[in-house]
Write a protein that holds these residues in place. Structure first.
Motif, PDB file in Angstrom:
ATOM      1  N   ALA A  29       0.679  -1.283   0.214  1.00 12.00           N
ATOM      2  CA  ALA A  29      -0.280  -0.324   0.383  1.00 12.00           C
ATOM      3  C   ALA A  29       1.009   1.354  -0.146  1.00 12.00           C
ATOM      4  O   ALA A  29       0.863   2.208  -1.063  1.00 12.00           O
ATOM      5  CB  ALA A  29      -1.125   0.194   1.422  1.00 12.00           C
ATOM      6  N   ALA A  30       1.937   1.037   0.405  1.00 11.41           N
ATOM      7  CA  ALA A  30       2.442   2.498   0.992  1.00 11.41           C
ATOM      8  C   ALA A  30       3.778   2.599   0.181  1.00 11.41           C
ATOM      9  O   ALA A  30       4.193   3.320  -0.913  1.00 11.41           O
ATOM     10  CB  ALA A  30       3.707   2.205   1.802  1.00 11.41           C
ATOM     11  N   GLY A  31       3.668   1.759  -1.435  1.00 14.98           N
ATOM     12  CA  GLY A  31       4.616   1.691  -2.855  1.00 14.98           C
ATOM     13  C   GLY A  31       5.453   1.000  -2.578  1.00 14.98           C
ATOM     14  O   GLY A  31       6.512   1.393  -2.898  1.00 14.98           O
ATOM     15  N   PHE A  32       6.209  -0.028  -1.711  1.00 12.74           N
ATOM     16  CA  PHE A  32       7.498  -0.508  -1.747  1.00 12.74           C
ATOM     17  C   PHE A  32       7.336  -1.746  -2.639  1.00 12.74           C
ATOM     18  O   PHE A  32       6.459  -2.669  -1.996  1.00 12.74           O
ATOM     19  CB  PHE A  32       7.255  -0.585  -0.196  1.00 12.74           C
ATOM     20  CG  PHE A  32       9.040  -1.379   0.039  1.00 12.74           C
ATOM     21  CD1 PHE A  32      10.247  -0.352   0.734  1.00 12.74           C
ATOM     22  CD2 PHE A  32       9.010  -2.504   0.067  1.00 12.74           C
ATOM     23  CE1 PHE A  32      10.509  -0.958   0.748  1.00 12.74           C
ATOM     24  CE2 PHE A  32      10.448  -3.428   0.320  1.00 12.74           C
ATOM     25  CZ  PHE A  32      11.634  -2.261   0.422  1.00 12.74           C
ATOM     26  N   GLY A  33       8.352  -1.482  -3.460  1.00 12.89           N
ATOM     27  CA  GLY A  33       8.183  -3.244  -3.870  1.00 12.89           C
ATOM     28  C   GLY A  33       7.327  -3.497  -5.216  1.00 12.89           C
ATOM     29  O   GLY A  33       6.370  -2.028  -5.387  1.00 12.89           O
ATOM     30  N   PHE A  34       7.034  -4.344  -5.792  1.00 10.59           N
ATOM     31  CA  PHE A  34       6.032  -4.846  -7.180  1.00 10.59           C
ATOM     32  C   PHE A  34       4.502  -4.549  -6.572  1.00 10.59           C
ATOM     33  O   PHE A  34       4.356  -4.269  -5.722  1.00 10.59           O
ATOM     34  CB  PHE A  34       6.157  -6.292  -7.726  1.00 10.59           C
ATOM     35  CG  PHE A  34       5.144  -5.999  -8.587  1.00 10.59           C
ATOM     36  CD1 PHE A  34       5.455  -5.893 -10.250  1.00 10.59           C
ATOM     37  CD2 PHE A  34       4.296  -7.148  -8.300  1.00 10.59           C
ATOM     38  CE1 PHE A  34       4.944  -6.326 -11.275  1.00 10.59           C
ATOM     39  CE2 PHE A  34       3.130  -7.428  -9.656  1.00 10.59           C
ATOM     40  CZ  PHE A  34       3.983  -6.973 -11.009  1.00 10.59           C
ATOM     41  N   PRO A  35       3.494  -3.454  -7.848  1.00  7.52           N
ATOM     42  CA  PRO A  35       4.206  -3.665  -8.670  1.00  7.52           C
ATOM     43  C   PRO A  35       4.654  -1.673  -8.847  1.00  7.52           C
ATOM     44  O   PRO A  35       4.993  -1.302 -10.203  1.00  7.52           O
ATOM     45  CB  PRO A  35       2.729  -3.260  -9.539  1.00  7.52           C
ATOM     46  CG  PRO A  35       1.743  -2.541  -8.187  1.00  7.52           C
ATOM     47  CD  PRO A  35       2.497  -3.432  -6.977  1.00  7.52           C
ATOM     48  N   SER A  36       4.945  -1.072  -7.738  1.00  8.93           N
ATOM     49  CA  SER A  36       5.789   0.182  -7.435  1.00  8.93           C
ATOM     50  C   SER A  36       7.517   0.076  -8.588  1.00  8.93           C
ATOM     51  O   SER A  36       7.924   0.888  -8.491  1.00  8.93           O
ATOM     52  CB  SER A  36       5.347   1.154  -6.555  1.00  8.93           C
ATOM     53  OG  SER A  36       4.710   1.008  -6.267  1.00  8.93           O
ATOM     54  N   ALA A  37       7.615  -0.717  -8.023  1.00 10.33           N
ATOM     55  CA  ALA A  37       8.812  -1.834  -8.292  1.00 10.33           C
ATOM     56  C   ALA A  37       9.092  -2.803  -9.367  1.00 10.33           C
ATOM     57  O   ALA A  37       8.499  -2.977  -9.171  1.00 10.33           O
ATOM     58  CB  ALA A  37       9.778  -1.508  -7.483  1.00 10.33           C
ATOM     59  N   PRO A  38      10.475  -3.204 -10.220  1.00 12.47           N
ATOM     60  CA  PRO A  38       9.938  -3.898 -10.909  1.00 12.47           C
ATOM     61  C   PRO A  38      10.168  -4.884 -10.991  1.00 12.47           C
ATOM     62  O   PRO A  38      10.416  -4.934  -9.175  1.00 12.47           O
ATOM     63  CB  PRO A  38      11.642  -4.109 -11.729  1.00 12.47           C
ATOM     64  CG  PRO A  38      11.995  -2.088 -11.435  1.00 12.47           C
ATOM     65  CD  PRO A  38      11.447  -1.909  -9.738  1.00 12.47           C
ATOM     66  N   ILE A  39       9.784  -6.322 -10.804  1.00 16.47           N
ATOM     67  CA  ILE A  39       9.302  -7.440 -10.000  1.00 16.47           C
ATOM     68  C   ILE A  39      10.589  -8.301  -9.911  1.00 16.47           C
ATOM     69  O   ILE A  39      10.615  -8.706  -8.664  1.00 16.47           O
ATOM     70  CB  ILE A  39       8.501  -8.857 -10.997  1.00 16.47           C
ATOM     71  CG1 ILE A  39       7.786  -9.156  -9.899  1.00 16.47           C
ATOM     72  CG2 ILE A  39       9.529  -8.718 -12.431  1.00 16.47           C
ATOM     73  CD1 ILE A  39       6.550  -9.500 -11.050  1.00 16.47           C
ATOM     74  N   GLU A  40      11.579  -8.453 -10.180  1.00 15.50           N
ATOM     75  CA  GLU A  40      12.843  -8.677  -9.788  1.00 15.50           C
ATOM     76  C   GLU A  40      13.662  -7.586  -9.059  1.00 15.50           C
ATOM     77  O   GLU A  40      14.877  -8.128  -8.049  1.00 15.50           O
ATOM     78  CB  GLU A  40      13.515  -9.014 -10.564  1.00 15.50           C
ATOM     79  CG  GLU A  40      14.856  -7.643 -12.054  1.00 15.50           C
ATOM     80  CD  GLU A  40      13.416  -6.990 -12.162  1.00 15.50           C
ATOM     81  OE1 GLU A  40      11.961  -7.275 -12.844  1.00 15.50           O
ATOM     82  OE2 GLU A  40      13.650  -6.199 -13.398  1.00 15.50           O
TER      83      GLU A  40
END
Lengths: 451, 110
Positions: A29-40
């Motif tokens: 919810a905070a935008g940490f990791g996927f999908p806000s960042a690439p899956i890898e």
């Protein structure tokens, strides 16, 4: 002794697992990791392992320490060992997350987080396998459900072993060519062995027994349920052995993955047929919340399979693998886990609190510890949010995913509040709550009676 | 079993109704979990019982609850509770009242 024991530390596992689930949903919810960042990205790996180890694996281990004795009608081998096991698993997870944060440059280099994670997680797995393995070994020949758990534990071992190779390679300790190749290409094997082998096969085995118990349906040990086990085991063997051989000896990894996927689909098809039979053959027409939520989770599994087939047909599975894994993890595994948790917490709390005075004084029923109409709205919110998030992932709308994850977080907190109320006996009528000889249970651990 | 012992056995069966199966929420007598109650001279009481599923975590509590409730009957001097899974319990063994309470349908099969 014919009966099973009360697991002392299962509630501690559940508490740790729920904290991990809330943390993971909060991070998404905070935008940490996927999908806000690439899956890898390392940040995505943080969230993935909080879900896979912190939530799902701790939940499964806690449930198995309570229910493997039920499956084999024998007491657990060692009722004290689950506490040091929990310390190893939680400590190992913490080290692993620090290792990923180190990769992302969020934590200073120099400290050997990955080797520490490997040591603790491997030790934790060995303790789990030793305790459950000894319990089942003493109960041979195994029931069908226990054989599912056995195969699940083998898959757990393979997942931990592959993860250990990855961690040591990322740390620069494992430098041999095949190990580096495994790290580069083996992530699908690691993920499928964990989510499909360890978590799904074990959940299938336990669900056969629990659904039959809670819905008053006949226990299944027929050709189709044995087929689920054999096809699932074959899928795992092809995935792990075939996949590793393909990577290390220049074979076709996609071929091994496809063959394993076909076997797994056949296994799940038979399982779906068995579960439909169980629901139809049940004697309890009005089923409880836990069985209804298991149904919703099973529908999510079916949707996940249909989505996978559709994406393969369109040639877009690679592009949307994140959505598939999300629905599998949160719709199927987490949906089933939360639904069963609602029942198991009430059941175990009843056993601990009212079991010792049974026959001496009137006692409430297990269902008197819960208020289903109040709880069910949180479950429906949870499932609705999972489907919105999955659709948003497919549509490439990360902001909607974050909003849906926030709704999942709110729903999970609502469910956790119900579990705490159950554990504290807050919904039991005053007349029945604490009769003479009854002690208020502790929130985080059980006090088995002395025999 | 003499007539006084039969009457005492009936009192024991009545006392066993305080013990409920926690999951089904109904007493173990009407659920059909009590396969037999026999009282010998001197108040020695034998209870033959089962549980809805083998390995049920409540097994020991149900057995001890049956023992304690039987022992609470005046005239009972000793209670022996034996667990059996032959024959295995099925919902067909419930009394009509228990089936109605649980909304359980009759029918063929299990």
């Amino acid at each position: 002794m014919i009966g099973a024991t009360l697991s002392r530390w299962t509630m501690s596992y559940f508490a740790a697992a729920l904290i991990a689930l809330i943390a993971a949903e909060g991070l998404i919810a905070a935008g940490f990791g996927f999908p806000s960042a690439p899956i890898e990205a390392p940040d995505t790996l943080v969230v993935v392992h909080i879900v896979a180890i912190g939530w799902l694996s701790l939940l499964m281990c806690g449930a198995l320490f309570q229910f493997v004795p039920v499956l084999v009608a024998r007491p657990i081998h060692d009722n004290a060992l689950p506490l040091p096991t929990l310390v190893c698993l939680v400590g190992g997870l913490a080290m692993l997350l620090l290792g990923f944060l180190q990769l992302a440059g969020r934590v200073a280099h120099g400290l050997p987080f990955f080797p520490a994670a490997v040591a603790l997680l491997v030790l934790g797995f060995i303790l789990v396998a030793w305790n459950l393995g000894r319990t089942m070994w003493a109960a041979r020949p195994l029931t069908l459900a226990a054989r599912f758990v056995t195969v699940g534990l083998v898959a757990f071992g393979a997942t931990v072993a592959l993860g250990s190779v990855f961690a040591l390679a990322l740390d620069g300790i494992a430098t041999a060519g095949p190990l580096v190749d495994l790290t580069t290409f083996g992530i699908p094997i690691h993920a499928a062995a964990g989510l499909g082998g360890w978590l799904t096969l074990t959940a299938i085995g336990v669900s056969y027994r629990l659904l039959a118990m809670f819905m008053l349906a006949p226990e299944l040990d027929r050709a189709s349920s044995r087929g689920v086990l054999w096809l699932g085991t074959a899928a795992l063997a092809v995935l792990i052995v075939g996949g590793i051989v393909a990577i290390c000896h220049g074979g076709s990894l996609p071929l091994a993955l496809s063959a394993a996927g076909l076997l797994a689909a056949a296994s799940l098809g038979l399982y779906g047929n068995d579960i439909l039979y169980l629901y139809r053959a049940r004697k309890r027409r009005k089923i409880e919340l836990n069985s209804r939520m298991a149904g919703a989770a099973l529908i999510s599994l079916a949707v996940c399979i249909a989505l996978t087939v559709m994406l393969i047909a369109l040639g877009r599975l690679g592009e949307h693998i994140g959505a598939v894994v999300f629905l599998f993890s949160f719709g199927w595994l987490t949906g089933l886990g939360l639904g069963k948790l609602y029942k198991i917490v009430a059941f175990v709390t009843w056993l601990e609190t009212y079991g010792p005075v049974l026959g001496k004084t009137p006692t409430p029923r297990v269902q008197d510890l819960v208020v289903e109409p109040r709880a069910i709205k949180w479950f429906w919110l949870y499932f609705a949010a999972v489907y919105v998030a999955t659709a948003a992932l497919l549509a490439g709308a990360p902001l909607v995913v974050r909003l849906a994850a926030a709704a999942m977080l709110i729903a999970t907190c609502g469910i956790v509040a119900q579990l705490v109320r159950t554990r504290c006996l807050l919904d039991v009528t005053d007349k029945l709550r604490l009769p003479a000889g009854v002690r208020q249970p502790q929130l985080l651990y059980a006090t088995p009676r002395q025999t | 079993m003499s007539v006084p012992n039969e009457a005492l056995a009936e009192e024991v069966r009545e006392a066993l109704r305080v013990v409920i199966d926690p999951e089904l929420g109904y007493n173990i007598v009407d659920l059909g979990l009590i396969y037999g109650v026999a009282v010998e001279d001197g108040g020695v009481t034998h209870v033959l019982m089962t549980t809805t599923t083998k390995g049920c975590p409540a097994t020991d509590y149900l057995r001890d609850g049956a023992r304690d409730s039987a022992w609470s009957v005046p005239g009972v001097e000793f209670v022996d509770v034996t667990l059996t899974y032959e024959p295995p319990w099925t919902p067909k063994m419930m009394s009509p009242a228990a089936k109605e309470h649980l909304g359980i349908t009759d029918g063929d099969g299990w």
